[in-house]
Motif scaffolding. Sequence first.
Motif, PDB file in Angstrom:
ATOM      1  N   ALA A  39      38.846  76.415  33.923  1.00  0.00           N
ATOM      2  CA  ALA A  39      38.512  77.838  33.918  1.00  0.00           C
ATOM      3  C   ALA A  39      38.151  78.320  35.318  1.00  0.00           C
ATOM      4  CB  ALA A  39      37.355  78.095  32.945  1.00  0.00           C
ATOM      5  N   MET A  40      37.369  77.524  36.050  1.00  0.00           N
ATOM      6  CA  MET A  40      36.971  77.908  37.402  1.00  0.00           C
ATOM      7  C   MET A  40      38.160  77.951  38.354  1.00  0.00           C
ATOM      8  SD  MET A  40      33.471  75.656  37.666  1.00  0.00           S
ATOM      9  CE  MET A  40      33.208  75.987  39.404  1.00  0.00           C
ATOM     10  N   ALA A  41      39.137  77.070  38.144  1.00  0.00           N
ATOM     11  CA  ALA A  41      40.303  77.020  39.027  1.00  0.00           C
ATOM     12  C   ALA A  41      41.085  78.324  38.993  1.00  0.00           C
ATOM     13  CB  ALA A  41      41.200  75.853  38.632  1.00  0.00           C
ATOM     14  N   PHE A  42      40.983  79.064  37.888  1.00  0.00           N
ATOM     15  CA  PHE A  42      41.690  80.339  37.768  1.00  0.00           C
ATOM     16  C   PHE A  42      40.746  81.535  37.914  1.00  0.00           C
ATOM     17  CE2 PHE A  42      44.719  77.380  35.974  1.00  0.00           C
ATOM     18  CZ  PHE A  42      45.914  77.849  36.510  1.00  0.00           C
ATOM     19  N   GLY A  43      39.517  81.280  38.395  1.00  0.00           N
ATOM     20  CA  GLY A  43      38.631  82.373  38.763  1.00  0.00           C
ATOM     21  C   GLY A  43      37.414  82.602  37.912  1.00  0.00           C
ATOM     22  N   ALA A  44      37.226  81.838  36.835  1.00  0.00           N
ATOM     23  CA  ALA A  44      36.049  82.028  35.978  1.00  0.00           C
ATOM     24  C   ALA A  44      34.793  81.472  36.648  1.00  0.00           C
ATOM     25  CB  ALA A  44      36.258  81.350  34.627  1.00  0.00           C
ATOM     26  N   LYS A  45      33.646  81.890  36.150  1.00  0.00           N
ATOM     27  CA  LYS A  45      32.355  81.412  36.640  1.00  0.00           C
ATOM     28  C   LYS A  45      31.648  80.636  35.533  1.00  0.00           C
ATOM     29  CE  LYS A  45      32.907  83.781  40.465  1.00  0.00           C
ATOM     30  NZ  LYS A  45      33.234  83.102  41.749  1.00  0.00           N
ATOM     31  N   THR A  46      30.755  79.736  35.947  1.00  0.00           N
ATOM     32  CA  THR A  46      29.923  79.008  35.000  1.00  0.00           C
ATOM     33  C   THR A  46      28.459  79.274  35.300  1.00  0.00           C
ATOM     34  OG1 THR A  46      29.918  77.022  36.382  1.00  0.00           O
ATOM     35  CG2 THR A  46      31.618  77.163  34.676  1.00  0.00           C
ATOM     36  N   ALA A  47      27.602  79.017  34.318  1.00  0.00           N
ATOM     37  CA  ALA A  47      26.160  79.207  34.498  1.00  0.00           C
ATOM     38  C   ALA A  47      25.410  78.151  33.696  1.00  0.00           C
ATOM     39  CB  ALA A  47      25.732  80.596  34.054  1.00  0.00           C
ATOM     40  N   LYS A  48      24.235  77.817  34.159  1.00  0.00           N
ATOM     41  CA  LYS A  48      23.412  76.831  33.461  1.00  0.00           C
ATOM     42  C   LYS A  48      22.852  77.430  32.180  1.00  0.00           C
ATOM     43  CE  LYS A  48      19.604  73.552  34.193  1.00  0.00           C
ATOM     44  NZ  LYS A  48      20.401  72.407  33.690  1.00  0.00           N
ATOM     45  N   MET A  49      22.919  76.667  31.113  1.00  0.00           N
ATOM     46  CA  MET A  49      22.363  77.080  29.834  1.00  0.00           C
ATOM     47  C   MET A  49      20.878  76.729  29.789  1.00  0.00           C
ATOM     48  SD  MET A  49      25.521  75.591  27.558  1.00  0.00           S
ATOM     49  CE  MET A  49      25.130  76.456  26.026  1.00  0.00           C
ATOM     50  N   SER A  50      20.167  77.342  28.877  1.00  0.00           N
ATOM     51  CA  SER A  50      18.734  77.103  28.793  1.00  0.00           C
ATOM     52  C   SER A  50      18.439  75.641  28.488  1.00  0.00           C
ATOM     53  CB  SER A  50      18.103  77.994  27.722  1.00  0.00           C
ATOM     54  OG  SER A  50      16.724  77.732  27.600  1.00  0.00           O
ATOM     55  N   PHE A  51      19.059  75.106  27.430  1.00  0.00           N
ATOM     56  CA  PHE A  51      18.843  73.688  27.111  1.00  0.00           C
ATOM     57  C   PHE A  51      20.135  72.997  26.707  1.00  0.00           C
ATOM     58  CE2 PHE A  51      17.414  76.423  23.609  1.00  0.00           C
ATOM     59  CZ  PHE A  51      18.294  76.067  22.601  1.00  0.00           C
ATOM     60  N   GLY A  52      21.258  73.661  26.824  1.00  0.00           N
ATOM     61  CA  GLY A  52      22.555  73.030  26.631  1.00  0.00           C
ATOM     62  C   GLY A  52      22.895  72.712  25.190  1.00  0.00           C
ATOM     63  N   HIS A  53      24.047  72.091  25.035  1.00  0.00           N
ATOM     64  CA  HIS A  53      24.531  71.608  23.736  1.00  0.00           C
ATOM     65  C   HIS A  53      24.665  70.092  23.827  1.00  0.00           C
ATOM     66  CE1 HIS A  53      26.825  75.683  23.068  1.00  0.00           C
ATOM     67  NE2 HIS A  53      25.545  75.775  22.747  1.00  0.00           N
TER      68      HIS A  53
END
Length: 362
Positions: free
Chosen positions: A252-266
């Motif tokens: 997803a990032m390779a095509f321009g998307a961003k990621t963010a840290k989750m509060s406590f994840g999955h």
Amino acid sequence: MKGVLVLENGRQFRGELIGSSAQGYGEVVFHTGMTGYQEILTDPSYAGQIVAMTYPLIGNYGINEGDFEAKRPWLTGFVTGEACDSPSHFRSKQTLHDYLTQHGITGLIGVNTRALVRTIREEGSLKGYILSEASLATASALEFPALPRDLVKRVSTQEIYRVNAAGDLHVVLVDFGAKGNIAKSLARLGCQVTVVPANTSFEKIAALHPDGIMLSNGPGDPADCADVLPLVKKLAETYPLFGICLGHQLLAMAFGAKTAKMSFGHRGSNHPVQDLQTGKVWITSQNHGYSVQTESLPAELLVTHQHVNDGTIEGVAHKTWPAFSVQFHPEACPGPQDAEELFHRFLARMNERKGSQLVSLT
């Protein structure tokens, strides 16, 4: 020996130390699975983390030689309510305590894990120490330094190796911290698998003549892997590509998307995910603390899967290239076979490409 888990917010959880007596430090996260603790212990995605199990009794079927996801554990601590010291299973070779001791991992039992998990859910993942009460009593004020940022480089294979199978499809698995069962799953379906380090160049991968590319799971913040995004984009535009967990985020990032840290994840084996194309809900295994941000998704990527509980993106597909990815682990079989079709989809795309290449030569 009396031990304690000390969180950066000042909370302390006391219990008994098992495994190594060395001090453990890392990000404290929790996992909701009832089984699979051996896979959790050896999943490279847990590098630099202290894992707390919500299920109260861990270790009852021992440790065997067939269920490891990696040759060694990468986590820095393990917390549970109770650890079984007399496991019962015909494949068992060690107790949980013996395994942690062998690999220098500190464990803590007798902990009020319900209170610990509530703390993490309310405040988010926190850094913490596992240490003896005696060490805590004599220590000056504990500092909570930033966690390491080069985790993928630590856990990725340093050399190229093969996982052979009877079949004519060849998959290159880019190892960002791959669970062993990913290569095994491909091999069971008749794929020859070549596992390569995370920093392998496009030219070296192309020289292996793959029919498809698998991007593996891995630890840490996907932003730390920004240097591989040009490679991922070029691979996606050249070969059928399938990404899992960190591999999903990198696609997803390779095509321009961003990621963010989750509060406590999955982190668990019971996460419901909806396939938006069929409407079916799958039970999935997950282990991640970051997610792809919906508002950042480029128009060329289609959302294919969504988490039922919180609506986060669980899968994407490129609208032009035969590249797709999922945030969960289809090779972990929690459903137990809900997500197996993803591997068959990947094989179909490789066969289609291989067939078109043969046609073009005639």
